[in-house]
Design a protein around this motif. Structure first.
Motif, PDB file in Angstrom:
ATOM      1  N   VAL A  32      -3.242   7.685   7.831  1.00 31.83           N
ATOM      2  CA  VAL A  32      -3.306   9.031   8.397  1.00 31.83           C
ATOM      3  C   VAL A  32      -3.254  10.047   7.251  1.00 31.83           C
ATOM      4  O   VAL A  32      -2.343  10.023   6.435  1.00 31.83           O
ATOM      5  CB  VAL A  32      -2.156   9.264   9.398  1.00 31.83           C
ATOM      6  N   GLY A  33      -4.291  10.889   7.198  1.00 34.86           N
ATOM      7  CA  GLY A  33      -4.408  11.857   6.110  1.00 34.86           C
ATOM      8  C   GLY A  33      -5.013  11.259   4.855  1.00 34.86           C
ATOM      9  O   GLY A  33      -4.988  11.886   3.800  1.00 34.86           O
ATOM     10  N   ILE A  47      -9.425  17.509  11.994  1.00 31.29           N
ATOM     11  CA  ILE A  47     -10.696  17.117  11.364  1.00 31.29           C
ATOM     12  C   ILE A  47     -10.630  15.660  10.911  1.00 31.29           C
ATOM     13  O   ILE A  47     -11.580  14.898  11.093  1.00 31.29           O
ATOM     14  CB  ILE A  47     -11.026  18.054  10.181  1.00 31.29           C
ATOM     15  N   TRP A  48      -9.486  15.253  10.356  1.00 32.09           N
ATOM     16  CA  TRP A  48      -9.341  13.863   9.911  1.00 32.09           C
ATOM     17  C   TRP A  48      -9.546  12.900  11.085  1.00 32.09           C
ATOM     18  O   TRP A  48     -10.292  11.925  10.964  1.00 32.09           O
ATOM     19  CB  TRP A  48      -7.952  13.639   9.275  1.00 32.09           C
ATOM     20  N   GLN A  53     -13.208   6.785  14.146  1.00 30.51           N
ATOM     21  CA  GLN A  53     -13.344   6.277  15.507  1.00 30.51           C
ATOM     22  C   GLN A  53     -12.335   5.149  15.677  1.00 30.51           C
ATOM     23  O   GLN A  53     -12.434   4.119  15.007  1.00 30.51           O
ATOM     24  CB  GLN A  53     -14.765   5.794  15.755  1.00 30.51           C
ATOM     25  N   PHE A  54     -11.358   5.355  16.542  1.00 28.01           N
ATOM     26  CA  PHE A  54     -10.249   4.419  16.712  1.00 28.01           C
ATOM     27  C   PHE A  54     -10.492   3.545  17.937  1.00 28.01           C
ATOM     28  O   PHE A  54     -10.930   4.034  18.974  1.00 28.01           O
ATOM     29  CB  PHE A  54      -8.936   5.191  16.876  1.00 28.01           C
ATOM     30  N   HIS A  55     -10.158   2.260  17.803  1.00 28.38           N
ATOM     31  CA  HIS A  55     -10.318   1.312  18.894  1.00 28.38           C
ATOM     32  C   HIS A  55      -9.000   0.575  19.146  1.00 28.38           C
ATOM     33  O   HIS A  55      -8.144   0.498  18.259  1.00 28.38           O
ATOM     34  CB  HIS A  55     -11.419   0.301  18.578  1.00 28.38           C
ATOM     35  N   VAL A  56      -8.886   0.021  20.332  1.00 29.77           N
ATOM     36  CA  VAL A  56      -7.726  -0.795  20.666  1.00 29.77           C
ATOM     37  C   VAL A  56      -7.594  -1.885  19.607  1.00 29.77           C
ATOM     38  O   VAL A  56      -8.577  -2.532  19.241  1.00 29.77           O
ATOM     39  CB  VAL A  56      -7.876  -1.407  22.077  1.00 29.77           C
ATOM     40  N   GLY A  57      -6.381  -2.066  19.099  1.00 32.80           N
ATOM     41  CA  GLY A  57      -6.128  -3.071  18.073  1.00 32.80           C
ATOM     42  C   GLY A  57      -6.091  -2.510  16.665  1.00 32.80           C
ATOM     43  O   GLY A  57      -5.573  -3.144  15.747  1.00 32.80           O
ATOM     44  N   ASP A  58      -6.633  -1.306  16.463  1.00 32.63           N
ATOM     45  CA  ASP A  58      -6.573  -0.669  15.146  1.00 32.63           C
ATOM     46  C   ASP A  58      -5.129  -0.260  14.853  1.00 32.63           C
ATOM     47  O   ASP A  58      -4.291  -0.175  15.751  1.00 32.63           O
ATOM     48  CB  ASP A  58      -7.468   0.571  15.096  1.00 32.63           C
ATOM     49  N   THR A  59      -4.863   0.013  13.581  1.00 35.34           N
ATOM     50  CA  THR A  59      -3.520   0.375  13.140  1.00 35.34           C
ATOM     51  C   THR A  59      -3.540   1.719  12.412  1.00 35.34           C
ATOM     52  O   THR A  59      -4.424   1.965  11.595  1.00 35.34           O
ATOM     53  CB  THR A  59      -2.964  -0.703  12.183  1.00 35.34           C
ATOM     54  N   LEU A  60      -2.564   2.560  12.729  1.00 33.49           N
ATOM     55  CA  LEU A  60      -2.350   3.810  11.995  1.00 33.49           C
ATOM     56  C   LEU A  60      -1.194   3.588  11.026  1.00 33.49           C
ATOM     57  O   LEU A  60      -0.180   2.998  11.396  1.00 33.49           O
ATOM     58  CB  LEU A  60      -1.965   4.949  12.944  1.00 33.49           C
ATOM     59  N   VAL A  61      -1.357   4.072   9.799  1.00 31.05           N
ATOM     60  CA  VAL A  61      -0.278   4.015   8.820  1.00 31.05           C
ATOM     61  C   VAL A  61       0.050   5.446   8.411  1.00 31.05           C
ATOM     62  O   VAL A  61      -0.813   6.162   7.900  1.00 31.05           O
ATOM     63  CB  VAL A  61      -0.668   3.173   7.576  1.00 31.05           C
ATOM     64  N   VAL A 122      -1.250  15.241  15.011  1.00 31.88           N
ATOM     65  CA  VAL A 122      -2.561  14.617  15.157  1.00 31.88           C
ATOM     66  C   VAL A 122      -2.702  14.011  16.547  1.00 31.88           C
ATOM     67  O   VAL A 122      -1.768  13.401  17.071  1.00 31.88           O
ATOM     68  CB  VAL A 122      -2.808  13.555  14.053  1.00 31.88           C
ATOM     69  N   LYS A 123      -3.873  14.236  17.120  1.00 32.49           N
ATOM     70  CA  LYS A 123      -4.242  13.614  18.399  1.00 32.49           C
ATOM     71  C   LYS A 123      -5.201  12.485  18.063  1.00 32.49           C
ATOM     72  O   LYS A 123      -6.229  12.692  17.410  1.00 32.49           O
ATOM     73  CB  LYS A 123      -4.929  14.622  19.316  1.00 32.49           C
ATOM     74  N   ILE A 124      -4.877  11.274  18.515  1.00 31.35           N
ATOM     75  CA  ILE A 124      -5.712  10.099  18.273  1.00 31.35           C
ATOM     76  C   ILE A 124      -6.309   9.665  19.605  1.00 31.35           C
ATOM     77  O   ILE A 124      -5.587   9.392  20.563  1.00 31.35           O
ATOM     78  CB  ILE A 124      -4.877   8.938  17.677  1.00 31.35           C
TER      79      ILE A 124
END
Length: 186
Positions: A32-33, A47-48, A53-61, A122-124
């Motif tokens: 993130v960022g 903007i970030w 494009q985020f999908h089920v199973g992806d990871t945010l750090v 942030v909105k994901i």
């Protein structure tokens, strides 16, 4: 048929492990960022998020200094008002990893006073993994060539670029793995 050696056995076991992973094989990790991380100031997280494009199973750090920041998952209403009271989740370890388990909108803010209002939020939007279907139209720019090994002889081929998540269909993955196994054995 030739006798299967230890190397072939290891190859087959690895192929089955990859096949067993199913859709998670293609999950991506997002910092993130990007290299700036989770801070107040220079990053526009709206903007970030829109550039990914985020999908089920992806990871945010979320990487941040835990003395000055945290990560709070909140509802849309609390996101809009920048309030962290009664959060859905709260993290303050300095290196927070969040696996995106369900599709829809997820909202994260920094709960330190003034940080969310200053833009540290942030909105994901999480999409489901797309089902395998027709391939997208080819990209206008040519794809870089790569080498396919054919029993020791190399051939240069060019293949169209396809985003990894579009290949994450279990039947397609299984067919690919079986083709690799058969090719490797014979």
């Amino acid at each position: 048929m030739k006798r299967m050696g230890v190397g072939n056995g290891v190859f087959i076991v690895l192929m089955f492990v990859v096949m067993a992973q199913g859709e998670n094989v293609w999950a991506l990790e997002y910092n993130v960022g990007d290299s700036t991380g989770w801070i107040v100031g220079p990053v526009n997280y709206t903007i970030w998020a829109a550039s990914n494009q985020f999908h089920v199973g992806d990871t945010l750090v979320f990487s941040y200094d835990k003395q000055f920041h945290n990560v709070v998952e909140v509802t849309k209403e609390k996101y809009d008002k920048c309030t962290s009271a009664a959060p859905l989740a709260y993290y303050n370890d300095g290196n927070t990893t969040v696996v995106l388990k369900k599709q829809g909108s997820h909202y994260y803010i920094c709960g330190f006073p003034g940080h969310c209002v200053a833009g540290q939020k942030v909105k994901i939007t999480v999409l489901p993994l797309p089902a395998a279907g027709p391939s997208p139209p080819p990209a206008p720019a040519p794809s870089p060539p790569f080498v396919v090994l054919d029993k020791g002889n190399s051939k240069s081929n060019t293949f169209p670029s396809v985003p990894l998540h579009q290949l994450a269909s279990a039947p397609l993955l299984a067919a690919l793995m079986w083709a690799l196994i058969v090719f490797h054995l014979f």
